[in-house]
Design a protein around this motif. Structure first.
Motif, PDB file in Angstrom:
ATOM      1  N   PHE A 224       0.885  -1.388  -0.070  1.00  0.00           N
ATOM      2  CA  PHE A 224       0.121   0.516  -0.114  1.00  0.00           C
ATOM      3  C   PHE A 224       0.553   1.499  -0.109  1.00  0.00           C
ATOM      4  CE2 PHE A 224      -3.008   2.912   3.106  1.00  0.00           C
ATOM      5  CZ  PHE A 224      -3.238   3.784   1.694  1.00  0.00           C
ATOM      6  N   VAL A 225       2.533   1.390   0.810  1.00  0.00           N
ATOM      7  CA  VAL A 225       3.036   2.148   0.775  1.00  0.00           C
ATOM      8  C   VAL A 225       4.335   2.227   0.481  1.00  0.00           C
ATOM      9  CG1 VAL A 225       3.938   3.756   2.062  1.00  0.00           C
ATOM     10  CG2 VAL A 225       1.812   3.548   2.197  1.00  0.00           C
ATOM     11  N   SER A 226       4.944   2.286  -0.332  1.00  0.00           N
ATOM     12  CA  SER A 226       6.428   2.241  -1.265  1.00  0.00           C
ATOM     13  C   SER A 226       7.310   2.085  -0.018  1.00  0.00           C
ATOM     14  CB  SER A 226       6.879   3.424  -2.254  1.00  0.00           C
ATOM     15  OG  SER A 226       8.504   3.310  -2.270  1.00  0.00           O
ATOM     16  N   PRO A 227       8.522   0.779   0.300  1.00  0.00           N
ATOM     17  CA  PRO A 227       8.952   1.205   2.064  1.00  0.00           C
ATOM     18  C   PRO A 227       9.973   2.392   1.339  1.00  0.00           C
ATOM     19  CG  PRO A 227       8.943  -1.196   0.421  1.00  0.00           C
ATOM     20  CD  PRO A 227       7.995  -0.164  -0.932  1.00  0.00           C
ATOM     21  N   LEU A 228      10.143   3.045   0.227  1.00  0.00           N
ATOM     22  CA  LEU A 228      10.427   4.538   0.879  1.00  0.00           C
ATOM     23  C   LEU A 228      10.321   5.393   2.250  1.00  0.00           C
ATOM     24  CD1 LEU A 228      11.900   5.584  -2.785  1.00  0.00           C
ATOM     25  CD2 LEU A 228      13.498   4.590  -1.572  1.00  0.00           C
TER      26      LEU A 228
ATOM     27  N   ASP B 198      -5.925  -0.625  -4.848  1.00  0.00           N
ATOM     28  CA  ASP B 198      -7.569  -1.302  -5.448  1.00  0.00           C
ATOM     29  C   ASP B 198      -7.085   0.213  -6.701  1.00  0.00           C
ATOM     30  OD1 ASP B 198      -7.905  -3.630  -4.313  1.00  0.00           O
ATOM     31  OD2 ASP B 198      -9.100  -2.187  -2.836  1.00  0.00           O
ATOM     32  N   PRO B 199      -7.576  -0.710  -7.689  1.00  0.00           N
ATOM     33  CA  PRO B 199      -7.465   1.128  -8.833  1.00  0.00           C
ATOM     34  C   PRO B 199      -9.138   1.722  -8.290  1.00  0.00           C
ATOM     35  CG  PRO B 199      -7.506  -0.633  -9.748  1.00  0.00           C
ATOM     36  CD  PRO B 199      -7.314  -1.200  -9.009  1.00  0.00           C
ATOM     37  N   GLY B 200      -8.936   3.332  -8.580  1.00  0.00           N
ATOM     38  CA  GLY B 200     -10.063   4.229  -8.186  1.00  0.00           C
ATOM     39  C   GLY B 200     -10.234   5.045  -6.135  1.00  0.00           C
ATOM     40  N   ASP B 201      -9.047   3.557  -5.874  1.00  0.00           N
ATOM     41  CA  ASP B 201      -9.159   4.610  -4.111  1.00  0.00           C
ATOM     42  C   ASP B 201      -8.609   5.693  -4.051  1.00  0.00           C
ATOM     43  OD1 ASP B 201      -9.037   4.296  -1.501  1.00  0.00           O
ATOM     44  OD2 ASP B 201      -6.687   3.023  -1.806  1.00  0.00           O
ATOM     45  N   ARG B 202      -9.353   6.761  -3.525  1.00  0.00           N
ATOM     46  CA  ARG B 202      -8.789   7.711  -3.228  1.00  0.00           C
ATOM     47  C   ARG B 202      -7.643   7.646  -2.383  1.00  0.00           C
ATOM     48  NH1 ARG B 202      -8.621  12.933  -4.904  1.00  0.00           N
ATOM     49  NH2 ARG B 202     -10.315  12.201  -6.846  1.00  0.00           N
ATOM     50  N   VAL B 203      -6.848   8.108  -1.720  1.00  0.00           N
ATOM     51  CA  VAL B 203      -5.209   8.463  -0.380  1.00  0.00           C
ATOM     52  C   VAL B 203      -5.088   9.706  -0.148  1.00  0.00           C
ATOM     53  CG1 VAL B 203      -3.417   7.171  -0.244  1.00  0.00           C
ATOM     54  CG2 VAL B 203      -4.353   5.991  -1.847  1.00  0.00           C
ATOM     55  N   ARG B 204      -5.648   9.097   0.907  1.00  0.00           N
ATOM     56  CA  ARG B 204      -4.891  10.977   1.085  1.00  0.00           C
ATOM     57  C   ARG B 204      -4.133  10.802   2.290  1.00  0.00           C
ATOM     58  NH1 ARG B 204      -6.920  14.309   6.050  1.00  0.00           N
ATOM     59  NH2 ARG B 204      -8.785  11.769   6.545  1.00  0.00           N
ATOM     60  N   VAL B 205      -2.644  12.093   2.453  1.00  0.00           N
ATOM     61  CA  VAL B 205      -1.677  12.181   2.850  1.00  0.00           C
ATOM     62  C   VAL B 205      -1.580  13.520   3.382  1.00  0.00           C
ATOM     63  CG1 VAL B 205       0.824  12.018   2.987  1.00  0.00           C
ATOM     64  CG2 VAL B 205      -0.748  10.494   1.393  1.00  0.00           C
TER      65      VAL B 205
ATOM     66  N   ILE C 249      -1.382   7.983   6.191  1.00  0.00           N
ATOM     67  CA  ILE C 249      -1.842   7.338   4.487  1.00  0.00           C
ATOM     68  C   ILE C 249      -2.834   6.598   4.488  1.00  0.00           C
ATOM     69  CG2 ILE C 249      -0.948   6.875   2.378  1.00  0.00           C
ATOM     70  CD1 ILE C 249       1.768   7.010   3.553  1.00  0.00           C
ATOM     71  N   ILE C 250      -4.656   7.911   4.539  1.00  0.00           N
ATOM     72  CA  ILE C 250      -5.565   7.007   4.406  1.00  0.00           C
ATOM     73  C   ILE C 250      -6.218   6.704   2.639  1.00  0.00           C
ATOM     74  CG2 ILE C 250      -7.709   7.382   5.094  1.00  0.00           C
ATOM     75  CD1 ILE C 250      -6.365   9.561   7.229  1.00  0.00           C
ATOM     76  N   GLY C 251      -6.514   5.275   3.094  1.00  0.00           N
ATOM     77  CA  GLY C 251      -7.185   5.116   1.710  1.00  0.00           C
ATOM     78  C   GLY C 251      -8.303   3.584   2.042  1.00  0.00           C
ATOM     79  N   HIS C 252      -8.312   2.990   1.249  1.00  0.00           N
ATOM     80  CA  HIS C 252      -8.575   1.232   1.945  1.00  0.00           C
ATOM     81  C   HIS C 252      -7.970   0.935   2.759  1.00  0.00           C
ATOM     82  CE1 HIS C 252     -10.863   0.585  -2.449  1.00  0.00           C
ATOM     83  NE2 HIS C 252     -11.976   2.573  -1.846  1.00  0.00           N
ATOM     84  N   GLN C 253      -6.649   1.501   3.250  1.00  0.00           N
ATOM     85  CA  GLN C 253      -5.799   1.069   4.148  1.00  0.00           C
ATOM     86  C   GLN C 253      -5.554   2.519   4.910  1.00  0.00           C
ATOM     87  OE1 GLN C 253      -2.665  -1.733   3.810  1.00  0.00           O
ATOM     88  NE2 GLN C 253      -3.776  -2.409   1.529  1.00  0.00           N
TER      89      GLN C 253
END
Length: 663
Positions: A38-42, A62-69, A103-107
């Motif tokens: 879900f989040v790159s290891p970087l 998942d395609p279409g998931d809106r992710v807020r940082v 970092i908030i999306g489907h996870q």
């Protein structure tokens, strides 16, 4: 662990933490990550985000998931595309911290103890990888390494023939319990910078031993150079075939021609009853190929005590030309293509067993006197209690490939990533578009046989990286190669390392926002991994402090400005003479002169203001002059700030690498 991609560092060798031996590394293909994280290891706990730029943060969902940082009081969002990748661009809060990144999306993921400061990409060959614990005074330095605002990320990547987003690694704070593993050069750089610039520093160590610059460069940047069409076409073909992404030539050659690999000749239960008796060292004459290129396998059964002695066991095989791979009880235990390095392979726990053990060794030789090149006593197994098991003597052998012409040989024999583009795709591109302050580059050894070509490859690579990251002409600081190999008592006409340093200097002088850290007064004639990394890191820091951070710091030693050719002498004018020209040692040495006949003689040299006047009774009418023009010169000319003069030559006569091309 899949050791099919074994690297021995030096020409891919990492120093072990005690600095006494060479540790094995692996370079496996990436695991099948479905889905990618879900989040790159970087991005993780203890990381540093780049200040003063829009930061890109990404991962997969998942395609279409809106992710807020959310970082501090800053918030931004993005949407995962059809390839599952999401990316958010966010302006960081003020320099310092610590911050929590949500970092908030489907996870939902929280990153803790995140700082905002400057992020430096530290890359190149194995000298960039040498850890602080293996450097000079490493144990004491590690104990004192308590710098909570310096963080480092060791990137575990892979060679790739197509673009991939896969990497692995984790951030660590520089503390005594973690500092043994941090790159010594990167650590000393960050520590020196922090003396004057009190901000968090992030170090992303993205390097692989023994790798040439073209491996870190894209096909789009290499094609116009016209020197790499053959291997680029090969990489394209292998990518189209879905071949294993070894990143080197020899393992694809093995896959194609090695009947021993196809027949599983390393298996403990393989029936070798029809193989020929041979004696090691040696073996190739008994197999009918004493003087020609060949690939052969050798097997031996040994009995070990029960119980096995506790402790680390090591196998010694001496010097081998050209390439070896070792299996013990069917498990790959080591392999190298670095001819000059005596083979020392550490046996991983569980490889050796009480009682019957089967050793299988595959040797690729290319020269008439190739194969095992050490005396019989150089072949032995040392168990954990230091008991010695001789390995010389009776073995069984079988020819796998009679490789004499017209049989095709591989383009190269290295068993680490050396193919053009493979580290750009596998280890650099997955890091972009991370926001960074700049790049520290310690590389050149692997390109030294083509030093003249390096003066066009390195600038092309720098432009390629700046285009990839899309952050303008960020700082690019280059380590000039230190001393190595035995010193010549007489002036040399051509020298690969001297010509490599010249290409590095030309690049630093011609590429905007770059800088050369001259290390000609450091190094070890017998060890390509010189342990004294402090001056290397410091001089890179001087470049950054003067050119990036705007501090009044002397960053360069004396550098050639111009030359006056006088009737019986040559006057060399220098810039960067801060504090005046200074002689270190009993006299000014390493200057040489030549006349029209192009024969070089040591010169008498004296300082006159910001110039050095050189002459020789052997050259009544000198035409050209050189300083420190060999692999291991004696550095005697410095400025008052204590920085060494860069090697120089006033001539433009062809060097020994000028017409060397890779293919």
């Amino acid at each position: 662990m899949n050791l099919r991609h074994v690297l021995l560092v030096a020409a891919g060798l990492l120093l072990s933490l005690d600095g006494s031996a060479f540790a094995q590394g692996s370079f496996p293909a990436p695991p099948a990550l479905k889905p990618f994280p879900f989040v790159s290891p970087l991005f993780g706990d203890d990381m540093v985000l780049q200040r003063g730029k829009v930061d890109s943060i990404w991962g997969w969902s998942d395609p279409g998931d809106r992710v807020r940082v959310q970082v501090g009081n800053k918030t931004a969002s993005g949407v995962a595309d059809a390839d599952h990748r999401w990316q958010v661009q966010i302006r960081p809060p003020k320099t310092g911290g610590p911050y929590t990144v949500r970092i908030i999306g489907h996870q939902t993921v929280e990153l803790h103890n995140v700082m905002v400061g400057d992020v430096w990409l530290c890359t190149g060959q194995s000298n960039m990888l040498v850890p602080l614990g293996g450097a000079l005074n490493g144990a004491d330095e590690v104990k004192a390494a308590n710098y909570p605002d310096i963080r480092f990320f060791d990137l575990f990547g892979h060679s790739a023939y197509n673009h991939t987003g896969w990497i692995a690694g984790s951030w660590k704070v520089v503390l005594p319990e973690t500092a043994a593993r941090v790159s010594a050069v990167a650590y000393y750089f960050a520590r020196e910078v922090q003396k004057d610039v009190h901000i968090p520093i992030g170090l992303i160590v993205d390097a692989v031993g023994g790798t040439p610059a073209e491996a870190w460069t894209s096909a789009a940047a290499l094609r116009p150079l016209k020197d790499f069409d053959v291997p680029l076409d090969l990489v394209d073909r292998l990518a189209g075939e879905g071949a294993p992404e070894y990143g080197n030539y020899i393992q694809h050659w093995y896959d194609q021609y090695d009947i021993g690999l196809k027949g599983n000749w390393a298996a403990p239960d393989f029936d070798d009853s029809t193989w020929k008796p041979v004696t090691l060292p040696g073996g190739f004459a008994e197999l009918g190929v004493p003087d020609t290129p060949a690939l052969a396998w050798f097997r031996k059964e040994i009995d070990l005590p029960d119980p096995l002695p506790a402790g680390r066991a090591m196998m010694f095989l001496g010097i081998i030309e050209r390439m070896d791979t070792v299996w013990v009880n069917g498990q790959e235990a080591g392999g190298s293509a670095w001819v000059e390095n005596p083979r020392v392979y550490f046996m991983r726990p569980g490889v050796l067993k009480p009682g019957r053990n089967i050793i299988a060794i595959r040797i690729m030789k290319t020269k008439p006197d190739g194969g095992f090149m050490s005396k019989p006593e150089g072949l032995h197994l040392v168990l954990g209690d230091n008991s010695n098991i001789p390995l010389a003597g009776a073995w069984k052998g079988q020819l796998s490939v009679d490789a004499r012409p017209p049989h095709l040989l591989p383009i190269g024999y290295q068993n680490w990533p050396v193919m053009p583009t493979v580290l750009y795709e596998g280890m650099l591109k997955p890091v972009a578009p991370l926001s960074i302050a700049g790049v520290l580059w310690y590389q050149g050894e692997e390109n030294s046989t083509r030093a003249y070509e390096y003066r066009k490859v390195l600038p092309a690579m720098i432009a390629d990286w700046r285009n990839l990251f899309g952050q303008g002409n960020f700082p690019f600081y280059i380590v000039s190669l230190p001393r190595f190999k035995q010193r010549s008592a007489t002036p040399v006409d051509g020298d690969e390392w001297a010509e490599t340093r010249e290409s590095q200097a030309i690049t630093a002088a011609s590429v905007p926002n770059s800088c050369l850290a001259v290390t000609i007064d450091t190094g070890d004639p017998d060890d390509i991994h010189a342990k004294d990394k402090l001056p290397v890191g410091q001089r890179l820091a001087y470049c950054a402090l003067a050119k990036h951070y705007g501090k009044h710091v002397v960053y360069s030693g004396p550098t050639l400005k111009s030359v006056d050719r006088l009737p019986s002498s040559i006057r060399v004018h220098f810039v960067h003479t801060d504090g005046g020209l200074v002689v270190r040692g009993d006299k000014l040495r390493e200057f040489s002169v030549a006349g029209e006949d192009r024969k070089w003689y040591w010169a008498d040299a004296r300082i006159d203001g910001n110039t050095v006047v050189v002459s020789s009774p052997s050259v009544p009418h000198p035409k050209e002059a050189r300083y420190a023009w060999q692999s291991n010169p004696e550095a005697t000319l410095f400025n008052g700030a204590g920085l060494p003069a860069a090697p120089l030559r006033t001539d433009t006569w062809p060097g020994i690498t000028q017409n060397v091309r890779p293919y």
